[in-house]
Design a protein around this motif. Structure first.
Motif, mmCIF file in Angstrom:
data_model
loop_
_atom_site.group_PDB
_atom_site.id
_atom_site.type_symbol
_atom_site.label_atom_id
_atom_site.label_comp_id
_atom_site.label_asym_id
_atom_site.label_seq_id
_atom_site.Cartn_x
_atom_site.Cartn_y
_atom_site.Cartn_z
ATOM 1 N N MET A 1 49.800 34.108 18.619
ATOM 2 C CA MET A 1 50.381 35.233 19.371
ATOM 3 C C MET A 1 49.517 35.581 20.585
ATOM 4 S SD MET A 1 52.925 37.309 19.539
ATOM 5 C CE MET A 1 53.683 37.173 17.921
ATOM 6 N N THR A 2 48.192 35.385 20.436
ATOM 7 C CA THR A 2 47.299 35.698 21.550
ATOM 8 C C THR A 2 47.627 34.836 22.758
ATOM 9 O OG1 THR A 2 45.533 36.308 20.003
ATOM 10 C CG2 THR A 2 44.904 35.850 22.280
ATOM 11 N N ASP A 3 47.894 33.545 22.525
ATOM 12 C CA ASP A 3 48.254 32.651 23.619
ATOM 13 C C ASP A 3 49.552 33.093 24.288
ATOM 14 O OD1 ASP A 3 46.023 31.162 23.131
ATOM 15 O OD2 ASP A 3 47.056 29.612 21.960
ATOM 16 N N GLN A 4 50.474 33.585 23.452
ATOM 17 C CA GLN A 4 51.755 34.048 23.990
ATOM 18 C C GLN A 4 51.544 35.271 24.878
ATOM 19 O OE1 GLN A 4 54.754 35.479 21.140
ATOM 20 N NE2 GLN A 4 56.183 34.013 22.049
ATOM 21 N N TYR A 5 50.675 36.179 24.430
ATOM 22 C CA TYR A 5 50.351 37.340 25.249
ATOM 23 C C TYR A 5 49.733 36.914 26.580
ATOM 24 C CZ TYR A 5 51.113 40.542 21.313
ATOM 25 O OH TYR A 5 51.669 41.267 20.294
ATOM 26 N N ALA A 6 48.827 35.946 26.501
ATOM 27 C CA ALA A 6 48.155 35.473 27.717
ATOM 28 C C ALA A 6 49.153 34.856 28.691
ATOM 29 C CB ALA A 6 47.072 34.459 27.345
ATOM 30 N N GLU A 7 50.128 34.112 28.152
ATOM 31 C CA GLU A 7 51.150 33.515 29.005
ATOM 32 C C GLU A 7 52.000 34.583 29.681
ATOM 33 O OE1 GLU A 7 53.341 30.874 26.570
ATOM 34 O OE2 GLU A 7 51.702 29.421 26.329
ATOM 35 N N LEU A 8 52.324 35.628 28.935
ATOM 36 C CA LEU A 8 53.109 36.719 29.519
ATOM 37 C C LEU A 8 52.304 37.453 30.590
ATOM 38 C CD1 LEU A 8 55.007 38.300 26.482
ATOM 39 C CD2 LEU A 8 56.029 37.404 28.577
ATOM 40 N N ASP A 9 51.039 37.698 30.317
ATOM 41 C CA ASP A 9 50.183 38.363 31.301
ATOM 42 C C ASP A 9 50.097 37.538 32.578
ATOM 43 O OD1 ASP A 9 49.711 40.470 29.608
ATOM 44 O OD2 ASP A 9 47.796 39.694 28.860
ATOM 45 N N ALA A 10 49.958 36.222 32.406
ATOM 46 C CA ALA A 10 49.861 35.345 33.573
ATOM 47 C C ALA A 10 51.172 35.322 34.353
ATOM 48 C CB ALA A 10 49.491 33.933 33.131
ATOM 49 N N ALA A 11 52.309 35.312 33.624
ATOM 50 C CA ALA A 11 53.613 35.311 34.285
ATOM 51 C C ALA A 11 53.821 36.609 35.061
ATOM 52 C CB ALA A 11 54.717 35.123 33.248
ATOM 53 N N LEU A 12 53.404 37.726 34.478
ATOM 54 C CA LEU A 12 53.537 39.014 35.171
ATOM 55 C C LEU A 12 52.641 39.062 36.400
ATOM 56 C CD1 LEU A 12 54.670 41.850 35.337
ATOM 57 C CD2 LEU A 12 52.872 42.606 33.759
ATOM 58 N N GLU A 13 51.454 38.489 36.295
ATOM 59 C CA GLU A 13 50.539 38.464 37.440
ATOM 60 C C GLU A 13 51.138 37.654 38.584
ATOM 61 O OE1 GLU A 13 47.393 39.504 39.727
ATOM 62 O OE2 GLU A 13 47.907 40.259 37.729
ATOM 63 N N ARG A 14 51.856 36.567 38.236
ATOM 64 C CA ARG A 14 52.510 35.768 39.270
ATOM 65 C C ARG A 14 53.606 36.577 39.970
ATOM 66 N NH1 ARG A 14 51.392 31.540 35.525
ATOM 67 N NH2 ARG A 14 53.380 31.839 34.423
ATOM 68 N N VAL A 15 54.300 37.419 39.210
ATOM 69 C CA VAL A 15 55.327 38.285 39.810
ATOM 70 C C VAL A 15 54.680 39.262 40.791
ATOM 71 C CG1 VAL A 15 57.054 40.069 39.366
ATOM 72 C CG2 VAL A 15 56.887 38.107 37.843
ATOM 73 N N VAL A 16 53.563 39.859 40.369
ATOM 74 C CA VAL A 16 52.874 40.832 41.228
ATOM 75 C C VAL A 16 52.395 40.158 42.513
ATOM 76 C CG1 VAL A 16 50.861 42.337 41.415
ATOM 77 C CG2 VAL A 16 52.187 42.285 39.292
ATOM 78 N N GLU A 17 51.788 38.976 42.383
ATOM 79 C CA GLU A 17 51.306 38.264 43.565
ATOM 80 C C GLU A 17 52.469 37.859 44.476
ATOM 81 O OE1 GLU A 17 48.203 37.860 44.560
ATOM 82 O OE2 GLU A 17 47.640 39.117 42.849
ATOM 83 N N ALA A 18 53.584 37.435 43.874
ATOM 84 C CA ALA A 18 54.755 37.061 44.675
ATOM 85 C C ALA A 18 55.329 38.270 45.405
ATOM 86 C CB ALA A 18 55.818 36.427 43.776
ATOM 87 N N ALA A 19 55.326 39.430 44.730
ATOM 88 C CA ALA A 19 55.830 40.653 45.365
ATOM 89 C C ALA A 19 54.948 41.052 46.540
ATOM 90 C CB ALA A 19 55.907 41.783 44.339
ATOM 91 N N LYS A 20 53.632 40.916 46.389
ATOM 92 C CA LYS A 20 52.713 41.232 47.485
ATOM 93 C C LYS A 20 52.917 40.274 48.660
ATOM 94 C CE LYS A 20 49.011 43.270 44.657
ATOM 95 N NZ LYS A 20 47.601 43.119 44.187
ATOM 96 N N ALA A 21 53.107 38.988 48.347
ATOM 97 C CA ALA A 21 53.318 38.002 49.410
ATOM 98 C C ALA A 21 54.636 38.257 50.135
ATOM 99 C CB ALA A 21 53.311 36.590 48.810
ATOM 100 N N HIS A 22 55.654 38.657 49.394
ATOM 101 C CA HIS A 22 56.945 38.966 50.015
ATOM 102 C C HIS A 22 56.821 40.160 50.943
ATOM 103 C CE1 HIS A 22 61.011 40.889 50.037
ATOM 104 N NE2 HIS A 22 61.346 39.663 50.344
ATOM 105 N N LEU A 23 56.119 41.211 50.490
ATOM 106 C CA LEU A 23 55.938 42.393 51.334
ATOM 107 C C LEU A 23 55.154 42.045 52.590
ATOM 108 C CD1 LEU A 23 56.194 45.411 51.846
ATOM 109 C CD2 LEU A 23 54.164 45.770 50.406
ATOM 110 N N ALA A 24 54.135 41.215 52.448
ATOM 111 C CA ALA A 24 53.340 40.808 53.617
ATOM 112 C C ALA A 24 54.200 40.039 54.609
ATOM 113 C CB ALA A 24 52.145 39.967 53.173
#
Length: 222
Positions: A1-24
């Motif tokens: 389950m820990t690996d699954q949490y880490a994958e979700l955290d990483a996927a969410l971080e990619r969304v945040v970075e993509a949102a910042k890049a889109h705004l820029a």
């Protein structure tokens, strides 16, 4: 389950970075239409959001409020019209095109004095209070004044003092862009005259609504 949490955290971080890049990219484009960097950033934000939503659903049966579908990046490039670096692609196009749009609309002047008065008022609004505005002395001068006071488009002439008549708009493919320096200021026909190589794409005829048309339209129930 820990690996699954880490994958979700990483996927969410990619969304945040993509949102910042889109705004820029949006900020850098400053409202420019069909900006390639904005489109690429949009596709990336869309797809990272979709991926996170799918992972969240698989892991916990939960979803985000983002109603998105995955976009194929290759198809997105083709749909945009040239792929990454769209402007460079346009410059490399072996078949460049220049589109010429010509528009004419005629107006009836029911009252010359009324038109001159409204044009005088428009001129006074543009001239500083400590300067002499000068009177508008002709119908043509009045129309130019209204265009300058507005946004320069024909919508600036949508005033009661001008009654719109028929008009038309043509779209042509041309090989030579307009060169204003090639025509004298007094030449009102030359810049609009099609050249031998111009190809007419289409023509739109414009007919103004009459009072009878408006009454008939108002009588329909939708």
């Amino acid at each position: 389950m820990t690996d699954q949490y880490a994958e979700l955290d990483a996927a969410l971080e990619r969304v945040v970075e993509a949102a910042k890049a889109h705004l820029a990219a949006v900020k850098a484009a400053q409202g420019r239409v069909d900006d390639d960097d904005v489109w690429q950033a949009y596709v990336n934000l869309n797809n990272t959001s979709f991926a996170y939503d799918e992972q969240l659903l698989d892991a916990f049966g939960e979803v985000t409020p983002w109603d998105v579908e995955s976009i194929d990046p290759d198809e997105a490039d083709q749909r945009f019209g040239g792929g990454i670096g769209g402007l460079d692609g346009a410059e490399a196009d072996p078949h460049p095109r220049v589109i010429s749009v010509r528009q004419r609309r005629d107006y009836r002047v029911p009252s010359v004095s009324a038109l001159l008065r409204v044009a005088d008022a428009a001129r006074r609004n543009l001239v500083p209070a400590d300067e002499e505005a000068g009177e508008v002395e002709s119908v043509g001068e009045a129309v130019l004044e209204l265009l300058q006071a507005g946004d320069g488009s024909l919508s600036s002439l949508d005033v009661p003092e001008l009654e719109p008549l028929d008009g038309l708009l043509t779209v042509s493919e041309v090989t030579t862009p307009l060169d204003l320096e090639a025509f004298e200021d007094e030449d009102g026909a030359g810049p609009f005259a099609p050249l031998a190589d111009d190809q007419l794409v289409g023509r739109l005829d414009e007919h103004p609504f009459t009072d009878e048309d408006e009454d008939e339209h108002a009588g329909h129930n939708h």
